[in-house]
Design a protein around this motif. Structure first.
Motif, PDB file in Angstrom:
ATOM      1  N   LYS A 386       0.826  -1.212   0.000  1.00 15.92           N
ATOM      2  CA  LYS A 386       0.000   0.000   0.000  1.00 15.92           C
ATOM      3  C   LYS A 386       0.861   1.264   0.000  1.00 15.92           C
ATOM      4  O   LYS A 386       0.580   2.231   0.710  1.00 15.92           O
ATOM      5  CB  LYS A 386      -0.963   0.004   1.196  1.00 15.92           C
ATOM      6  N   SER A 387       1.923   1.223  -0.825  1.00 16.87           N
ATOM      7  CA  SER A 387       2.807   2.374  -0.958  1.00 16.87           C
ATOM      8  C   SER A 387       2.573   3.054  -2.296  1.00 16.87           C
ATOM      9  O   SER A 387       2.276   2.398  -3.302  1.00 16.87           O
ATOM     10  CB  SER A 387       4.270   1.955  -0.840  1.00 16.87           C
ATOM     11  N   LEU A 388       2.709   4.384  -2.336  1.00 20.19           N
ATOM     12  CA  LEU A 388       2.505   5.159  -3.551  1.00 20.19           C
ATOM     13  C   LEU A 388       3.544   6.285  -3.585  1.00 20.19           C
ATOM     14  O   LEU A 388       3.916   6.826  -2.542  1.00 20.19           O
ATOM     15  CB  LEU A 388       1.090   5.714  -3.581  1.00 20.19           C
ATOM     16  N   PHE A 389       3.997   6.640  -4.794  1.00 19.50           N
ATOM     17  CA  PHE A 389       5.110   7.568  -4.945  1.00 19.50           C
ATOM     18  C   PHE A 389       4.724   8.709  -5.889  1.00 19.50           C
ATOM     19  O   PHE A 389       4.217   8.471  -6.985  1.00 19.50           O
ATOM     20  CB  PHE A 389       6.331   6.834  -5.491  1.00 19.50           C
ATOM     21  N   ILE A 390       4.980   9.939  -5.426  1.00 24.23           N
ATOM     22  CA  ILE A 390       4.659  11.135  -6.213  1.00 24.23           C
ATOM     23  C   ILE A 390       5.874  12.058  -6.207  1.00 24.23           C
ATOM     24  O   ILE A 390       6.442  12.316  -5.143  1.00 24.23           O
ATOM     25  CB  ILE A 390       3.441  11.898  -5.638  1.00 24.23           C
ATOM     26  N   GLY A 391       6.269  12.561  -7.364  1.00 27.29           N
ATOM     27  CA  GLY A 391       7.341  13.539  -7.402  1.00 27.29           C
ATOM     28  C   GLY A 391       8.106  13.526  -8.707  1.00 27.29           C
ATOM     29  O   GLY A 391       8.128  12.518  -9.427  1.00 27.29           O
ATOM     30  N   GLU A 392       8.726  14.651  -9.005  1.00 24.75           N
ATOM     31  CA  GLU A 392       9.571  14.796 -10.188  1.00 24.75           C
ATOM     32  C   GLU A 392      11.030  14.680  -9.786  1.00 24.75           C
ATOM     33  O   GLU A 392      11.451  15.231  -8.763  1.00 24.75           O
ATOM     34  CB  GLU A 392       9.328  16.150 -10.861  1.00 24.75           C
ATOM     35  N   ILE A 393      11.821  13.969 -10.576  1.00 28.51           N
ATOM     36  CA  ILE A 393      13.238  13.790 -10.298  1.00 28.51           C
ATOM     37  C   ILE A 393      14.048  14.768 -11.146  1.00 28.51           C
ATOM     38  O   ILE A 393      13.931  14.780 -12.377  1.00 28.51           O
ATOM     39  CB  ILE A 393      13.678  12.342 -10.581  1.00 28.51           C
ATOM     40  N   GLY A 394      14.861  15.600 -10.488  1.00 29.16           N
ATOM     41  CA  GLY A 394      15.716  16.545 -11.190  1.00 29.16           C
ATOM     42  C   GLY A 394      17.039  15.911 -11.572  1.00 29.16           C
ATOM     43  O   GLY A 394      17.391  14.810 -11.126  1.00 29.16           O
ATOM     44  N   LEU A 395      17.810  16.611 -12.368  1.00 34.44           N
ATOM     45  CA  LEU A 395      19.087  16.075 -12.840  1.00 34.44           C
ATOM     46  C   LEU A 395      20.117  15.972 -11.723  1.00 34.44           C
ATOM     47  O   LEU A 395      21.088  15.214 -11.848  1.00 34.44           O
ATOM     48  CB  LEU A 395      19.632  16.960 -13.964  1.00 34.44           C
ATOM     49  N   ALA A 396      19.937  16.705 -10.655  1.00 33.99           N
ATOM     50  CA  ALA A 396      20.847  16.617  -9.516  1.00 33.99           C
ATOM     51  C   ALA A 396      20.445  15.516  -8.542  1.00 33.99           C
ATOM     52  O   ALA A 396      21.080  15.346  -7.495  1.00 33.99           O
ATOM     53  CB  ALA A 396      20.921  17.957  -8.791  1.00 33.99           C
ATOM     54  N   GLY A 397      19.387  14.791  -8.866  1.00 30.23           N
ATOM     55  CA  GLY A 397      18.927  13.714  -7.995  1.00 30.23           C
ATOM     56  C   GLY A 397      17.909  14.148  -6.970  1.00 30.23           C
ATOM     57  O   GLY A 397      17.450  13.325  -6.161  1.00 30.23           O
ATOM     58  N   GLU A 398      17.537  15.426  -6.961  1.00 28.71           N
ATOM     59  CA  GLU A 398      16.550  15.909  -5.996  1.00 28.71           C
ATOM     60  C   GLU A 398      15.143  15.529  -6.453  1.00 28.71           C
ATOM     61  O   GLU A 398      14.897  15.325  -7.633  1.00 28.71           O
ATOM     62  CB  GLU A 398      16.653  17.423  -5.824  1.00 28.71           C
ATOM     63  N   VAL A 399      14.234  15.446  -5.494  1.00 31.94           N
ATOM     64  CA  VAL A 399      12.834  15.136  -5.779  1.00 31.94           C
ATOM     65  C   VAL A 399      12.028  16.410  -5.586  1.00 31.94           C
ATOM     66  O   VAL A 399      12.044  17.014  -4.498  1.00 31.94           O
ATOM     67  CB  VAL A 399      12.302  14.019  -4.858  1.00 31.94           C
ATOM     68  N   ARG A 400      11.337  16.829  -6.629  1.00 27.49           N
ATOM     69  CA  ARG A 400      10.610  18.095  -6.628  1.00 27.49           C
ATOM     70  C   ARG A 400       9.097  17.864  -6.565  1.00 27.49           C
ATOM     71  O   ARG A 400       8.601  16.834  -7.015  1.00 27.49           O
ATOM     72  CB  ARG A 400      10.931  18.896  -7.887  1.00 27.49           C
ATOM     73  N   ALA A 401       8.416  18.858  -6.041  1.00 31.15           N
ATOM     74  CA  ALA A 401       6.951  18.819  -6.028  1.00 31.15           C
ATOM     75  C   ALA A 401       6.414  19.138  -7.417  1.00 31.15           C
ATOM     76  O   ALA A 401       7.072  19.802  -8.219  1.00 31.15           O
ATOM     77  CB  ALA A 401       6.413  19.814  -5.003  1.00 31.15           C
TER      78      ALA A 401
END
Length: 449
Positions: A386-401
């Motif tokens: 019951k896990s779900l993942f939301i987010g954009e991955i940037g080129l520096a490896g950061e996860v953005r909203a």
């Protein structure tokens, strides 16, 4: 008789020129000019000075009081902005066999409750064939009139002699005018037919819906100027070997283009999908390696989908990259970030990615789910149930909203997901009873495996 003029028209943007050009100066596309002929008398044939109207002050118009015609198909009404508007011209395109004609005859059957007469121009099928479809859908009425002639001049005379409340053209590529020296479906015929049908809609103040073919690129066949001439442009998309259909709006002068309608093709016709998220997922309690759940947006509606990935050893010199419903270039970006920033050397093997249900996703908000599915398949380990993942991955490896984070989280909670992994959000305190896990970079993803 006036001599015909030759023009060259760009089939991408509608730019015209008296001479052929290799590259369009307007849109920059190469080898896009097609020749057509246009007679001088064409633009005068339907001109009637008696129909000219006086200018109207802006504050004397009744725009705010305009009533919409509710079709009765909620998904269609949502996409066009809440219903049809008198004088509105709608152009709907889609692949052959996707269900355009079926959807139109169903909409016509719903509208007979509020409209007196609907004219359906039969261009691709004869009335008997359309009658067979209507019988299969359980439609039987005398308010839908099937007009079998697609010659523009005779059709205009017919419309002027009857009181039709709605015109459906199936399809615009079959309509032709004897005044234009070109075959039906040519650029000149398409532009002339669309122009006259648009003028009819404005003059008689009735809505017109035109069905259009699409090219191999997925755009409506004909010059781009056709889309500029009409009020609303819709696309009916989906895999013809699956039952799911998405109706998108790419232009709408009477509503938002940020809406989409969801349908399922059945023997009884196009059926509206009221809970689309449950359509794409089998069970949120089952965990598999290479699988992850995420939320995308179809218009303004959140849609939960399952991302499946398979990472295997390459049997050839060049690793394969095979995506179904996802962009290969976005996959390459995520793989590069995982290798460079996360130290997960996944790019040397074959990678296969599938978005279940046949939907196509072009939303950066699913990046995190794609990365989790890839890592899960590469390590052959599953994530927590019951896990779900939301987010954009940037080129520096950061996860953005991404946009509409709160709307996506609410949809996940509604379907019973207990562990929701997101980037840093401002409204986390609104979900104290839920397990909202903040993921700031892809390094933190490795702790899940």
């Amino acid at each position: 008789m006036a001599k015909d003029k030759k023009y060259f028209l760009c089939d991408s943007c509608g730019y015209d020129t008296p001479k052929w050009m290799g590259k369009c100066p307007s849109c920059g596309k190469w080898d896009s000019f097609k020749e057509f002929k246009e007679s001088k008398i064409t633009s005068q044939v339907y001109t009637d000075p008696s129909t000219l109207k006086d200018p109207v002050p802006l504050n004397k118009t009744s725009g705010s009081k305009t009533k919409r015609i509710i079709c009765g198909v909620e998904e269609f009404d949502r996409v066009v902005g809440g219903g049809l508007v008198n004088g509105m011209v709608v152009l709907i395109g889609g692949d052959p066999g996707i269900g355009k004609s079926t959807l139109m005859i169903q909409i016509a059957s719903k509208l007979i409750n509020s409209l007196e007469k609907i004219t359906y121009i039969c261009g691709e099928e004869n009335p008997e064939q359309i009658g067979l479809r209507a019988n299969r859908l359980g439609i039987d009425t005398d308010r839908i009139v099937l007009y079998p002639d697609t010659e523009l001049n005779s059709f205009v005379k017919y419309i002027n002699n009857v009181n039709s409340d709605l015109i459906i053209v199936d399809s615009i590529q079959t309509v032709f005018s004897n005044r234009v020296d070109n075959f039906p479906g040519s650029l000149a015929q398409l532009r002339e037919s669309t122009m006259i049908l648009t003028s009819i809609a404005k003059k008689l103040n009735i809505p017109v819906i035109m069905i259009g073919h699409v090219t191999k690129d997925g755009t409506i066949a004909g010059p781009k100027v056709l889309e500029h001439m009409v009020d609303t442009v819709l696309y009916l998309e989906g895999d013809r070997y699956r039952n799911f259909r998405i109706l998108r709006s790419v232009k709408n002068r009477f509503g938002s283009t940020n809406e989409s309608g969801l349908f399922e093709m059945r023997d009884s016709g196009m059926v509206e999908v009221n809970d689309p998220s449950s359509y794409f997922i089998d069970s949120i309690g089952i965990t598999r390696s290479g699988s992850a759940f995420t939320v995308t947006l179809e218009g303004s509606r959140p849609l939960i989908i399952e991302v499946q990935a398979l990472a295997t050893t390459s049997s050839f010199g060049t690793p394969q990259r095979n995506c179904v419903g996802y962009d290969n270039r976005k996959l390459a970006k995520i793989v590069a970030v995982l290798e460079k920033r996360g130290g997960i050397m996944i790019g040397s093997g074959d990678l296969f990615l599938n978005i279940t249900g046949g939907v196509k996703v072009d939303d950066s908000g699913v990046d995190l789910g794609v990365a989790v599915a890839l890592i899960s398949s590469f390590t052959d380990k599953t994530v927590m149930e019951k896990s779900l993942f939301i987010g954009e991955i940037g080129l520096a490896g950061e996860v953005r909203a991404v946009t509409s984070m709160e709307k996506r989280i609410k949809e996940a909670i509604k379907l019973g997901f207990k562990n929701i992994y997101t980037p840093e959000i401002e409204f986390k305190e609104n979900y104290r009873d839920e397990n909202i896990v903040v993921i700031k970079s892809i390094y933190e993803l490795l702790d899940l495996f």
